[in-house]
Design a protein around this motif. Sequence first.
Motif, PDB file in Angstrom:
ATOM      1  N   UNK A 152     -17.165  18.043  15.587  1.00 28.42           N
ATOM      2  CA  UNK A 152     -18.336  18.421  14.812  1.00 28.42           C
ATOM      3  C   UNK A 152     -19.572  18.344  15.700  1.00 28.42           C
ATOM      4  N   UNK A 153     -20.710  18.746  15.152  1.00 35.81           N
ATOM      5  CA  UNK A 153     -21.943  18.671  15.932  1.00 35.81           C
ATOM      6  C   UNK A 153     -22.279  17.228  16.285  1.00 35.81           C
ATOM      7  N   UNK A 154     -21.808  16.275  15.505  1.00 37.14           N
ATOM      8  CA  UNK A 154     -22.058  14.868  15.808  1.00 37.14           C
ATOM      9  C   UNK A 154     -21.426  14.442  17.142  1.00 37.14           C
ATOM     10  N   UNK A 155     -20.497  15.238  17.631  1.00 38.70           N
ATOM     11  CA  UNK A 155     -19.851  14.918  18.890  1.00 38.70           C
ATOM     12  C   UNK A 155     -20.552  15.480  20.112  1.00 38.70           C
ATOM     13  N   UNK A 156     -21.550  16.308  19.911  1.00 38.75           N
ATOM     14  CA  UNK A 156     -22.223  16.965  21.032  1.00 38.75           C
ATOM     15  C   UNK A 156     -23.290  16.060  21.643  1.00 38.75           C
ATOM     16  N   UNK A 157     -23.465  16.161  22.961  1.00 40.79           N
ATOM     17  CA  UNK A 157     -24.459  15.329  23.638  1.00 40.79           C
ATOM     18  C   UNK A 157     -25.860  15.608  23.134  1.00 40.79           C
ATOM     19  N   UNK A 158     -26.130  16.852  22.742  1.00 40.93           N
ATOM     20  CA  UNK A 158     -27.464  17.177  22.241  1.00 40.93           C
ATOM     21  C   UNK A 158     -27.792  16.328  21.018  1.00 40.93           C
ATOM     22  N   UNK A 159     -26.822  16.231  20.084  1.00 39.51           N
ATOM     23  CA  UNK A 159     -27.055  15.419  18.895  1.00 39.51           C
ATOM     24  C   UNK A 159     -27.263  13.962  19.270  1.00 39.51           C
ATOM     25  N   UNK A 160     -26.476  13.427  20.161  1.00 37.32           N
ATOM     26  CA  UNK A 160     -26.526  11.999  20.498  1.00 37.32           C
ATOM     27  C   UNK A 160     -27.886  11.606  21.085  1.00 37.32           C
ATOM     28  N   UNK A 161     -28.435  12.463  21.930  1.00 38.44           N
ATOM     29  CA  UNK A 161     -29.764  12.181  22.480  1.00 38.44           C
ATOM     30  C   UNK A 161     -30.837  12.301  21.393  1.00 38.44           C
ATOM     31  N   UNK A 162     -30.694  13.310  20.533  1.00 39.38           N
ATOM     32  CA  UNK A 162     -31.658  13.479  19.442  1.00 39.38           C
ATOM     33  C   UNK A 162     -31.677  12.253  18.538  1.00 39.38           C
ATOM     34  N   UNK A 163     -30.484  11.763  18.182  1.00 38.71           N
ATOM     35  CA  UNK A 163     -30.406  10.620  17.264  1.00 38.71           C
ATOM     36  C   UNK A 163     -30.918   9.346  17.926  1.00 38.71           C
ATOM     37  N   UNK A 164     -30.624   9.142  19.206  1.00 38.73           N
ATOM     38  CA  UNK A 164     -31.157   7.967  19.904  1.00 38.73           C
ATOM     39  C   UNK A 164     -32.677   7.988  19.892  1.00 38.73           C
ATOM     40  N   UNK A 165     -33.262   9.170  20.057  1.00 36.80           N
ATOM     41  CA  UNK A 165     -34.715   9.293  19.973  1.00 36.80           C
ATOM     42  C   UNK A 165     -35.235   8.964  18.595  1.00 36.80           C
ATOM     43  N   UNK A 166     -34.538   9.462  17.567  1.00 32.87           N
ATOM     44  CA  UNK A 166     -34.964   9.164  16.195  1.00 32.87           C
ATOM     45  C   UNK A 166     -34.876   7.675  15.902  1.00 32.87           C
ATOM     46  N   UNK A 167     -33.961   6.985  16.567  1.00 35.68           N
ATOM     47  CA  UNK A 167     -33.796   5.549  16.357  1.00 35.68           C
ATOM     48  C   UNK A 167     -34.801   4.729  17.166  1.00 35.68           C
ATOM     49  N   UNK A 168     -35.620   5.388  17.975  1.00 32.19           N
ATOM     50  CA  UNK A 168     -36.643   4.692  18.739  1.00 32.19           C
ATOM     51  C   UNK A 168     -36.166   4.101  20.045  1.00 32.19           C
ATOM     52  N   UNK A 169     -34.994   4.523  20.532  1.00 32.98           N
ATOM     53  CA  UNK A 169     -34.453   3.970  21.767  1.00 32.98           C
ATOM     54  C   UNK A 169     -35.282   4.390  22.967  1.00 32.98           C
ATOM     55  N   UNK A 170     -35.328   3.518  23.970  1.00 31.90           N
ATOM     56  CA  UNK A 170     -36.005   3.850  25.226  1.00 31.90           C
ATOM     57  C   UNK A 170     -35.123   4.727  26.094  1.00 31.90           C
ATOM     58  N   UNK A 171     -33.806   4.545  25.993  1.00 33.50           N
ATOM     59  CA  UNK A 171     -32.885   5.325  26.798  1.00 33.50           C
ATOM     60  C   UNK A 171     -31.594   5.591  26.056  1.00 33.50           C
ATOM     61  N   UNK A 172     -30.854   6.576  26.536  1.00 36.25           N
ATOM     62  CA  UNK A 172     -29.544   6.901  25.971  1.00 36.25           C
ATOM     63  C   UNK A 172     -28.630   7.295  27.113  1.00 36.25           C
ATOM     64  N   UNK A 173     -27.497   6.641  27.224  1.00 38.64           N
ATOM     65  CA  UNK A 173     -26.543   6.924  28.286  1.00 38.64           C
ATOM     66  C   UNK A 173     -25.184   7.194  27.658  1.00 38.64           C
ATOM     67  N   UNK A 174     -24.641   8.372  27.920  1.00 31.67           N
ATOM     68  CA  UNK A 174     -23.324   8.747  27.412  1.00 31.67           C
ATOM     69  C   UNK A 174     -22.280   8.426  28.475  1.00 31.67           C
ATOM     70  N   UNK A 175     -21.182   7.840  28.058  1.00 36.20           N
ATOM     71  CA  UNK A 175     -20.072   7.537  28.959  1.00 36.20           C
ATOM     72  C   UNK A 175     -19.232   8.794  29.114  1.00 36.20           C
ATOM     73  N   UNK A 176     -19.216   9.343  30.323  1.00 33.24           N
ATOM     74  CA  UNK A 176     -18.453  10.577  30.546  1.00 33.24           C
ATOM     75  C   UNK A 176     -16.960  10.293  30.609  1.00 33.24           C
ATOM     76  N   UNK A 177     -16.210  11.143  29.925  1.00 34.26           N
ATOM     77  CA  UNK A 177     -14.750  11.086  29.964  1.00 34.26           C
ATOM     78  C   UNK A 177     -14.282  12.534  29.914  1.00 34.26           C
ATOM     79  N   UNK A 178     -13.537  12.967  30.906  1.00 39.21           N
ATOM     80  CA  UNK A 178     -13.257  14.394  31.077  1.00 39.21           C
ATOM     81  C   UNK A 178     -12.590  15.028  29.866  1.00 39.21           C
ATOM     82  N   UNK A 179     -11.592  14.386  29.293  1.00 38.03           N
ATOM     83  CA  UNK A 179     -10.860  15.020  28.194  1.00 38.03           C
ATOM     84  C   UNK A 179     -11.721  15.214  26.944  1.00 38.03           C
ATOM     85  N   UNK A 180     -12.359  14.191  26.405  1.00 37.23           N
ATOM     86  CA  UNK A 180     -13.193  14.426  25.221  1.00 37.23           C
ATOM     87  C   UNK A 180     -14.453  15.223  25.518  1.00 37.23           C
TER      88      UNK A 180
END
Length: 565
Positions: free
Chosen positions: A194-222
């Motif tokens: 779903x869109x919840x799985x996309x990196x774009x959403x994850x950065x957007x939501x971290x911003x909405x939560x007031x986070x200073x940074x957001x780091x996604x753990x890269x894993x080739x298969x997912x």
Amino acid sequence: MKRLGLAATAALLLSACSMEAAPDAGSALDIPTVADGTLSEETMKRVTEKLSSDEFEGRSPGTAGEEKTVAYLIEEFQKAGLEPGNNGSWVQKVPLVEITAKDFAPLTISGGDSGPVDLEFAKDWVGVTYREDVATKLDESELVFVGYGINAPEKGWNDYEGLDMAGKTAVILVNDPDFGAETLEGPFGGKAMTYYGRWTYKYEEAGRQGAAGAIIIHDTEPAAYGWNVVESSWSGPQAYAQRGENAAPMTEMNGWVQKAVAERLFTAAGKDLGELSKAAKAKGFKAVPLGLNASTSFRSDIRTFESQNVIGMLPGTERAEEYVLHTAHWDHLGRCTPAPDGDDICNGAVDNATGTAALVALAEAHGKAGPAKRSLVFLAVTAEESGLLGADYYAANPVFPLNKTVGGINMDAFMIAGPSKDVTVVGPGKSQLDAFLEKALETDGRVATPNSKPEAGYYYRSDHFAFAKRGVPMLYVDGGEDLVEGGTEAGAKVAADYTENRYHGPKDEYDPNWNWSGVMADLKLFYRIGRMLGDSTSFPNWNEGDEFKATRDQDCAAQGASCGA
């Protein structure tokens, strides 16, 4: 980014929404029989070779490569017999900002048992800022593992519940909690991302939560792509839409970290990434402070500029106020790193000089055939590689009203693999456009085959999504993998070779020895579908239960119409 070597089935419904009447679930779609167009393989070769030549410098928005690309497309659209599509102009200006990060300090992780660890940029991590700030700094920002970083009230799911993320950095898993499912059943679409799985959403939501940074753990298969893609795509100049006065909140820094590096960091924190990742799949997961802090800094060169969408049209003869879209993105990465053999130009021959050439070839064929009953629009959008920015800007500022836009076809990266027995439908079963595809396929005896990897979320990774999320039905169809010569094994080999050796790299170059027969067969399908939509009296809608149908219906109701009537 886009689909690479997938296949899908289309679940077909024949209920229609007519322009003259309210939707009737029992009515049949009007899908006229159309003659095939005169499609030029020479045009496909010529335009693809030209756009992917070193002269165009990788077609990065805001560069001399863009100026040459836009001028060339206008010239080709004119020759094809199109008219300017934006109130007498060939272009729609798209305000962007280019941020080029430099002078990276290491990403220093402190607080672990073994003392501070310095992570090397590009090798271990990458990071950018979306803010128009000359200096970016994280100073002892607490790391909090937030699972998949999802806040979905409609699903009763909130990975940030009870957290105050101010000054902290979210550490996030790629994809969504259903990754690894065997079926399409589950709170997040089962196997299908779903869109919840996309990196774009994850950065957007971290911003909405007031986070200073957001780091996604890269894993080739997912993630569905390797670290080489992250490294090339997230280094060098990055283009974004300019932020307005009421812009959504965003983090100081967004980035990625290699999975193996993350595993070492979690171990240093006395945690097990594998066990926490399993726990994050369950509803009610509680975020875990890691007892680690992150520090880094870098500077940015900032340039504001206007990029351009290129728009041509062939006005309709009977219902000119109704529009059929053909879309492709003209941009690529420009100059990129790493640069094997000293070649730093990412030419983007397959991605997406082929799709842009297809716009020209289709415009040429429709021009020769004469106007359809509806207006046909040919939209070459900018900044897809930066996050669908050109398509999103057009969809938010449409030249042609969205409630009068019947639907359309998106073309992104034609695989050069020879003819196939099938086609790939990205996002099958979503709209009544599938019925048009089915009829177009019947003529050649081709089929749509099962989707082998819906967990990659390709439906959210190309320009059609900008229109779909605003309610406009769009088809995104690629060549299949069941090749006439060699079958599925040969098809998978071609796709894997491109992904591993050329995708988003300097080796995506034009080859005069390419076999274009498969591309031309797919282009024939797109011509038929565009012409069918152009001559139809039906106004296809999303299928019942689809996430975008309510948006379409609401938009139409706000205009005092039913499904665009």
